[in-house]
Design a protein around this motif. Structure first.
Motif, PDB file in Angstrom:
ATOM      1  N   ARG A  34       1.051  -1.000  -0.452  1.00  0.00           N
ATOM      2  CA  ARG A  34       0.178   0.122  -0.060  1.00  0.00           C
ATOM      3  C   ARG A  34       1.010   1.536   0.383  1.00  0.00           C
ATOM      4  N   LEU A  35       1.845   1.247   0.954  1.00  0.00           N
ATOM      5  CA  LEU A  35       2.706   2.606   1.229  1.00  0.00           C
ATOM      6  C   LEU A  35       3.704   2.761  -0.673  1.00  0.00           C
ATOM      7  N   LYS A  36       3.402   1.303  -1.244  1.00  0.00           N
ATOM      8  CA  LYS A  36       4.758   2.056  -2.240  1.00  0.00           C
ATOM      9  C   LYS A  36       3.762   1.832  -3.532  1.00  0.00           C
ATOM     10  N   GLU A  37       2.061   1.469  -3.482  1.00  0.00           N
ATOM     11  CA  GLU A  37       1.225   1.858  -4.213  1.00  0.00           C
ATOM     12  C   GLU A  37       0.840   3.854  -4.264  1.00  0.00           C
ATOM     13  N   SER A  38       0.754   4.190  -2.867  1.00  0.00           N
ATOM     14  CA  SER A  38       0.924   5.321  -2.772  1.00  0.00           C
ATOM     15  C   SER A  38       1.505   6.243  -3.566  1.00  0.00           C
ATOM     16  N   LEU A  39       3.423   5.570  -2.909  1.00  0.00           N
ATOM     17  CA  LEU A  39       4.440   6.519  -3.629  1.00  0.00           C
ATOM     18  C   LEU A  39       4.153   6.683  -5.594  1.00  0.00           C
ATOM     19  N   LYS A  40       3.966   5.736  -5.855  1.00  0.00           N
ATOM     20  CA  LYS A  40       3.553   5.547  -7.022  1.00  0.00           C
ATOM     21  C   LYS A  40       3.177   5.909  -7.607  1.00  0.00           C
ATOM     22  N   LYS A  41       1.447   6.036  -7.440  1.00  0.00           N
ATOM     23  CA  LYS A  41       0.523   7.401  -7.931  1.00  0.00           C
ATOM     24  C   LYS A  41       0.924   8.517  -7.175  1.00  0.00           C
ATOM     25  N   THR A  42       1.244   9.058  -6.600  1.00  0.00           N
ATOM     26  CA  THR A  42       1.890   9.980  -6.001  1.00  0.00           C
ATOM     27  C   THR A  42       2.777  10.734  -7.441  1.00  0.00           C
ATOM     28  N   TYR A  43       3.861   9.538  -6.805  1.00  0.00           N
ATOM     29  CA  TYR A  43       4.680  10.227  -8.228  1.00  0.00           C
ATOM     30  C   TYR A  43       4.552  10.294  -9.842  1.00  0.00           C
ATOM     31  N   LEU A  44       3.489   9.901 -10.134  1.00  0.00           N
ATOM     32  CA  LEU A  44       3.008   9.819 -11.245  1.00  0.00           C
ATOM     33  C   LEU A  44       2.275  10.743 -11.761  1.00  0.00           C
ATOM     34  N   ARG A  45       1.300  10.993 -10.644  1.00  0.00           N
ATOM     35  CA  ARG A  45       0.315  11.988 -11.078  1.00  0.00           C
ATOM     36  C   ARG A  45      -0.323  13.237 -10.210  1.00  0.00           C
ATOM     37  N   ARG A  46       1.278  13.338  -9.287  1.00  0.00           N
ATOM     38  CA  ARG A  46       1.418  14.934  -8.263  1.00  0.00           C
ATOM     39  C   ARG A  46       2.532  14.961  -7.693  1.00  0.00           C
ATOM     40  N   PRO A  47       3.520  14.925  -8.546  1.00  0.00           N
ATOM     41  CA  PRO A  47       4.677  14.507  -7.856  1.00  0.00           C
ATOM     42  C   PRO A  47       5.138  15.897  -7.237  1.00  0.00           C
ATOM     43  N   ASP A  48       4.026  16.925  -7.365  1.00  0.00           N
ATOM     44  CA  ASP A  48       4.302  17.707  -6.443  1.00  0.00           C
ATOM     45  C   ASP A  48       4.866  18.226  -4.715  1.00  0.00           C
ATOM     46  N   LEU A  49       3.676  17.015  -4.483  1.00  0.00           N
ATOM     47  CA  LEU A  49       3.249  16.390  -3.658  1.00  0.00           C
ATOM     48  C   LEU A  49       4.933  15.903  -2.847  1.00  0.00           C
ATOM     49  N   LEU A  50       5.124  15.089  -3.225  1.00  0.00           N
ATOM     50  CA  LEU A  50       6.928  15.157  -2.886  1.00  0.00           C
ATOM     51  C   LEU A  50       8.230  15.727  -2.396  1.00  0.00           C
ATOM     52  N   GLU A  51       7.309  17.464  -3.320  1.00  0.00           N
ATOM     53  CA  GLU A  51       8.821  18.035  -2.422  1.00  0.00           C
ATOM     54  C   GLU A  51       8.867  18.571  -1.747  1.00  0.00           C
ATOM     55  N   GLY A  52       9.996  18.511  -0.948  1.00  0.00           N
ATOM     56  CA  GLY A  52      10.257  18.713   0.696  1.00  0.00           C
ATOM     57  C   GLY A  52       9.963  18.054   0.950  1.00  0.00           C
ATOM     58  N   ARG A  53       9.420  17.039   1.466  1.00  0.00           N
ATOM     59  CA  ARG A  53       8.554  15.763   1.603  1.00  0.00           C
ATOM     60  C   ARG A  53      10.321  15.038   2.763  1.00  0.00           C
ATOM     61  N   GLN A  54       9.932  15.154   3.574  1.00  0.00           N
ATOM     62  CA  GLN A  54      10.699  14.629   4.732  1.00  0.00           C
ATOM     63  C   GLN A  54      10.462  12.560   4.265  1.00  0.00           C
ATOM     64  N   PHE A  55      11.151  11.818   3.822  1.00  0.00           N
ATOM     65  CA  PHE A  55      11.439  10.586   3.517  1.00  0.00           C
ATOM     66  C   PHE A  55      12.196   9.610   4.707  1.00  0.00           C
ATOM     67  N   THR A  56      10.960   8.819   5.189  1.00  0.00           N
ATOM     68  CA  THR A  56      11.635   7.602   5.597  1.00  0.00           C
ATOM     69  C   THR A  56      12.638   6.973   4.922  1.00  0.00           C
ATOM     70  N   LYS A  57      13.533   5.959   5.779  1.00  0.00           N
ATOM     71  CA  LYS A  57      13.953   5.407   4.662  1.00  0.00           C
ATOM     72  C   LYS A  57      13.765   3.967   3.596  1.00  0.00           C
ATOM     73  N   GLU A  58      12.385   3.276   4.604  1.00  0.00           N
ATOM     74  CA  GLU A  58      11.576   2.259   3.857  1.00  0.00           C
ATOM     75  C   GLU A  58      10.904   3.338   2.778  1.00  0.00           C
ATOM     76  N   GLU A  59      10.446   5.105   2.438  1.00  0.00           N
ATOM     77  CA  GLU A  59       9.809   5.279   1.742  1.00  0.00           C
ATOM     78  C   GLU A  59      11.286   5.467   0.788  1.00  0.00           C
ATOM     79  N   ARG A  60      11.813   6.184   0.956  1.00  0.00           N
ATOM     80  CA  ARG A  60      13.246   6.608   0.049  1.00  0.00           C
ATOM     81  C   ARG A  60      13.418   5.343  -0.852  1.00  0.00           C
TER      82      ARG A  60
END
Length: 247
Positions: free
Chosen positions: A208-234
């Motif tokens: 679920r986390l991976k799919e959330s990241l993937k959808k956000t990366y593809l559709r709303r990459p602006d939401l990832l700008e400045g995000r403090q990623f965990t190691k797992e997320e990165r």
């Protein structure tokens, strides 16, 4: 929560009596009232607007009806307050998920809906903040107010059947929501991902986390700008980028 709305078109808010909001009103979790501020005009023609000083196109909402309508709301409130007053204005801050969650913390909200070319600037001394749905202009503030109210009320206790429904929504943690499925597991040859039927909750959470990241990366990459990623997320995001490059 108590919500008041100032509008020239109270009938537009009929949808507020339906669905989840309607049920919240019926249960007493939410008090909702719309005031037609035309009822508070003092001129013989019941005008709420007039020409702008200095000339220009269009008409402006006058200060007097709005001031008197707000005073009436205060008189009808136990605390003699209009609560937190929100002005719907195209020039206001763009409303988002965090605003909805923030507004849900207030006991009393009042939304001011305008029409015509704009407001007499003195009306803004009545409000606590100005919000907008986006960078476009609607014919009035009613539709914007309904959207904001709907998004806000979802955060109130006991409004949704499941408290996790709001906390798991898109934008709650800054990411878009992962894909979801229900029965049957195989519909016309389209199968639910096996991990979701595996019973392995750790693997499901990772998927679920991976799919959330993937959808956000593809559709709303602006939401990832400045995000403090965990190691797992990165690590997952690196995997996603590699998979997309190879695909």
């Amino acid at each position: 929560m108590k919500i008041d709305v100032l509008s020239l078109f109270p009938n537009m808010f009929a949808p507020m009596q339906e669905s989840i909001i309607g049920k919240a009103i019926d249960r007493g979790s939410l008090s909702f009232s719309v005031t037609d501020f035309r009822d508070y005009t003092t001129n013989k023609h019941n005008n709420v607007d007039d020409y702008p000083f200095g000339g220009g196109a269009g008409m402006l909402l006058m200060a007097q009806p709005m001031f008197d309508a707000i005073e009436a709301i205060k008189e009808n409130d136990d605390k003699k307050s209009a609560g937190h007053v929100v002005l719907l204005d195209p020039a206001g801050k763009k409303f988002d998920h965090t605003d909805a969650e923030r507004l849900a913390s207030y006991d009393h909200l009042t939304f001011v809906c305008g029409h015509y070319e704009g407001y007499d600037e003195r009306i803004k001394t009545l409000v606590d903040e100005e919000l907008s749905l986006g960078d476009y202009v609607l014919t009035g503030g009613e539709l914007g107010a309904m959207v904001m109210i709907d998004a806000t009320v979802r955060f109130l206790p006991d409004v949704l059947g499941n408290r996790e429904s709001a906390t798991g929504d898109s934008f709650q943690d800054g990411l878009l929501e992962y894909p979801q499925y229900t029965r049957p597991a195989d519909f016309r040859g389209m199968k639910v991902p096996e991990v979701l039927t595996s019973g392995n909750h750790q693997k499901i959470a990772e998927w679920r986390l991976k799919e959330s990241l993937k959808k956000t990366y593809l559709r709303r990459p602006d939401l990832l700008e400045g995000r403090q990623f965990t190691k797992e997320e990165r690590d997952l995001l690196d995997d996603i980028k590699t998979e997309l490059d190879e695909g």
